[in-house]
Write a protein that holds these residues in place. Structure first.
Motif, PDB file in Angstrom:
ATOM      1  N   ALA A 266      33.862  32.391  33.963  1.00 59.01           N
ATOM      2  CA  ALA A 266      34.152  32.413  32.585  1.00 59.01           C
ATOM      3  C   ALA A 266      35.512  33.180  32.385  1.00 59.01           C
ATOM      4  N   PRO A 267      36.530  32.655  31.488  1.00 59.89           N
ATOM      5  CA  PRO A 267      37.543  33.220  31.002  1.00 59.89           C
ATOM      6  C   PRO A 267      37.647  34.694  30.523  1.00 59.89           C
ATOM      7  N   GLN A 268      38.419  35.564  31.063  1.00 69.70           N
ATOM      8  CA  GLN A 268      38.518  36.812  30.330  1.00 69.70           C
ATOM      9  C   GLN A 268      39.036  36.877  29.167  1.00 69.70           C
ATOM     10  N   PRO A 269      38.357  37.647  28.253  1.00 69.54           N
ATOM     11  CA  PRO A 269      38.854  37.923  26.820  1.00 69.54           C
ATOM     12  C   PRO A 269      40.309  38.432  26.905  1.00 69.54           C
ATOM     13  N   PRO A 270      41.109  37.947  25.866  1.00 70.07           N
ATOM     14  CA  PRO A 270      42.454  38.571  25.750  1.00 70.07           C
ATOM     15  C   PRO A 270      42.607  39.829  25.769  1.00 70.07           C
ATOM     16  N   GLY A 271      43.491  40.694  26.503  1.00 68.34           N
ATOM     17  CA  GLY A 271      43.796  41.900  26.479  1.00 68.34           C
ATOM     18  C   GLY A 271      42.711  42.745  27.418  1.00 68.34           C
ATOM     19  N   THR A 272      41.882  41.996  28.294  1.00 62.97           N
ATOM     20  CA  THR A 272      41.045  42.916  29.359  1.00 62.97           C
ATOM     21  C   THR A 272      41.790  42.276  30.700  1.00 62.97           C
ATOM     22  N   THR A 273      41.689  43.305  31.357  1.00 59.64           N
ATOM     23  CA  THR A 273      42.133  43.072  32.862  1.00 59.64           C
ATOM     24  C   THR A 273      41.037  43.621  33.825  1.00 59.64           C
ATOM     25  N   SER A 274      40.042  42.915  34.228  1.00 58.11           N
ATOM     26  CA  SER A 274      39.042  43.324  35.295  1.00 58.11           C
ATOM     27  C   SER A 274      39.077  42.545  36.438  1.00 58.11           C
ATOM     28  N   ILE A 275      38.753  42.966  37.274  1.00 61.26           N
ATOM     29  CA  ILE A 275      38.798  42.310  38.845  1.00 61.26           C
ATOM     30  C   ILE A 275      37.410  42.000  39.187  1.00 61.26           C
ATOM     31  N   SER A 276      37.336  40.776  39.477  1.00 62.06           N
ATOM     32  CA  SER A 276      35.948  40.416  39.888  1.00 62.06           C
ATOM     33  C   SER A 276      35.791  41.093  41.212  1.00 62.06           C
ATOM     34  N   PRO A 277      34.260  41.307  41.480  1.00 60.38           N
ATOM     35  CA  PRO A 277      34.051  42.051  42.887  1.00 60.38           C
ATOM     36  C   PRO A 277      34.510  41.142  44.064  1.00 60.38           C
ATOM     37  N   GLY A 278      34.903  41.612  45.092  1.00 59.17           N
ATOM     38  CA  GLY A 278      35.323  40.567  46.379  1.00 59.17           C
ATOM     39  C   GLY A 278      36.689  40.126  46.224  1.00 59.17           C
ATOM     40  N   VAL A 279      37.414  40.115  45.060  1.00 59.04           N
ATOM     41  CA  VAL A 279      38.754  39.378  44.957  1.00 59.04           C
ATOM     42  C   VAL A 279      39.850  40.443  45.121  1.00 59.04           C
ATOM     43  N   ASP A 280      40.705  40.131  46.038  1.00 58.16           N
ATOM     44  CA  ASP A 280      41.892  40.750  46.151  1.00 58.16           C
ATOM     45  C   ASP A 280      42.830  40.762  45.160  1.00 58.16           C
ATOM     46  N   PRO A 281      43.171  41.937  44.390  1.00 56.06           N
ATOM     47  CA  PRO A 281      44.010  41.960  43.248  1.00 56.06           C
ATOM     48  C   PRO A 281      45.656  41.257  43.783  1.00 56.06           C
ATOM     49  N   GLY A 282      45.943  41.471  44.951  1.00 50.41           N
ATOM     50  CA  GLY A 282      47.331  41.108  45.408  1.00 50.41           C
ATOM     51  C   GLY A 282      47.134  39.519  45.881  1.00 50.41           C
ATOM     52  N   ALA A 283      46.049  38.923  46.057  1.00 49.10           N
ATOM     53  CA  ALA A 283      46.228  37.363  46.440  1.00 49.10           C
ATOM     54  C   ALA A 283      46.476  36.610  45.406  1.00 49.10           C
ATOM     55  N   ALA A 284      46.953  35.308  45.817  1.00 48.82           N
ATOM     56  CA  ALA A 284      47.647  34.272  44.975  1.00 48.82           C
ATOM     57  C   ALA A 284      46.186  33.912  44.319  1.00 48.82           C
ATOM     58  N   PRO A 285      46.293  33.415  42.806  1.00 48.95           N
ATOM     59  CA  PRO A 285      45.116  33.119  42.201  1.00 48.95           C
ATOM     60  C   PRO A 285      44.687  31.693  42.791  1.00 48.95           C
ATOM     61  N   ARG A 286      43.272  31.522  42.781  1.00 51.07           N
ATOM     62  CA  ARG A 286      42.766  30.125  43.241  1.00 51.07           C
ATOM     63  C   ARG A 286      42.559  29.191  42.263  1.00 51.07           C
ATOM     64  N   SER A 287      42.677  27.940  42.569  1.00 48.34           N
ATOM     65  CA  SER A 287      42.620  26.988  41.488  1.00 48.34           C
ATOM     66  C   SER A 287      41.028  26.559  41.477  1.00 48.34           C
ATOM     67  N   PRO A 288      40.282  26.625  40.232  1.00 42.51           N
ATOM     68  CA  PRO A 288      38.966  26.581  40.057  1.00 42.51           C
ATOM     69  C   PRO A 288      38.359  25.100  40.665  1.00 42.51           C
ATOM     70  N   THR A 289      39.353  23.994  40.680  1.00 40.63           N
ATOM     71  CA  THR A 289      38.906  22.834  41.439  1.00 40.63           C
ATOM     72  C   THR A 289      38.989  22.713  42.909  1.00 40.63           C
ATOM     73  N   HIS A 290      39.530  23.573  43.484  1.00 39.12           N
ATOM     74  CA  HIS A 290      39.686  23.592  45.040  1.00 39.12           C
ATOM     75  C   HIS A 290      38.878  24.615  45.709  1.00 39.12           C
ATOM     76  N   ASP A 291      37.399  24.781  45.525  1.00 40.30           N
ATOM     77  CA  ASP A 291      36.758  25.626  46.223  1.00 40.30           C
ATOM     78  C   ASP A 291      36.917  25.299  47.783  1.00 40.30           C
ATOM     79  N   THR A 292      36.730  26.383  48.513  1.00 39.67           N
ATOM     80  CA  THR A 292      36.641  26.187  49.981  1.00 39.67           C
ATOM     81  C   THR A 292      35.528  26.907  50.629  1.00 39.67           C
TER      82      THR A 292
END
Length: 136
Positions: free
Chosen positions: A110-136
Motif C-alpha cells: 500500500a502507498p504511504q500517506p503523504p508526509g509519513t516516512t516509515s520503513i518496512s521491516p526487512g527493507v534496507d533504507p539505503g537500497a535502491a527502490p524496487r519496482s513492484p512489477t519485478h519481484d525476484t
C-alpha cells in the motif's frame, strides 16, 4: 436384543463423532494422536480382514450385519467421512493462511500517506527502490 441395533448404534455414533469434529476447532497434538490411533486401529482391522476373512463374517454377524463385506463397506464409509473431514479442515486452515498472507502483502504494497516516512521491516533504507512489477 436385536443384533442390528448394535451396528446401527455404532454407525450413528461414528457419523455423529465425525459431524461433531467438523464443527469444533482443530486441535493440536491430542488431535494428531487420536488420528494416529484411529489409523492404527483401521490398519489392524484391514489386516485381520485380509488374513482371516471368516473372522470378518463372524464379527459382522455378532454386530448384526449379514456379511463381512457389508461390515467392511460400513467401515470404509466411516473412513471416507473422516477423510472428508480431514480435507475440509485442512482446506479451511489453508484458506485462513492465504487470507492472512494476502492482507499482509496488501499492507506491505500500500502507498504511504503523504508526509509519513516509515520503513518496512526487512527493507534496507539505503537500497535502491524496487519496482513492484519485478519481484525476484
Amino acid at each position: 436384543m436385536n443384533p442390528q441395533i448394535i451396528i446401527q448404534s455404532l454407525l450413528i455414533l461414528a457419523v455423529a463423532a465425525v459431524g461433531w469434529m467438523m464443527l469444533r476447532t482443530p486441535g493440536g497434538a491430542r488431535n494428531q494422536a487420536a488420528r494416529r490411533l484411529v489409523t492404527l486401529a483401521f490398519v489392524l482391522f484391514a489386516v485381520a480382514a485380509i488374513v482371516t476373512p471368516s473372522l470378518m463374517t463372524r464379527v459382522a454377524n455378532m454386530v448384526g450385519v449379514g456379511r463381512g463385506t457389508d461390515l467392511l463397506l460400513y467401515a470404509l464409509v466411516v473412513a471416507f467421512l473422516a477423510q472428508v473431514l480431514s480435507a475440509f479442515r485442512r482446506n479451511a486452515a489453508r484458506e485462513r493462511q492465504i487470507t492472512r498472507l494476502a492482507r499482509r502483502i496488501a499492507l506491505d504494497q500500500a502507498p504511504q500517506p503523504p508526509g509519513t516516512t516509515s520503513i518496512s521491516p526487512g527493507v534496507d533504507p539505503g537500497a535502491a527502490p524496487r519496482s513492484p512489477t519485478h519481484d525476484t
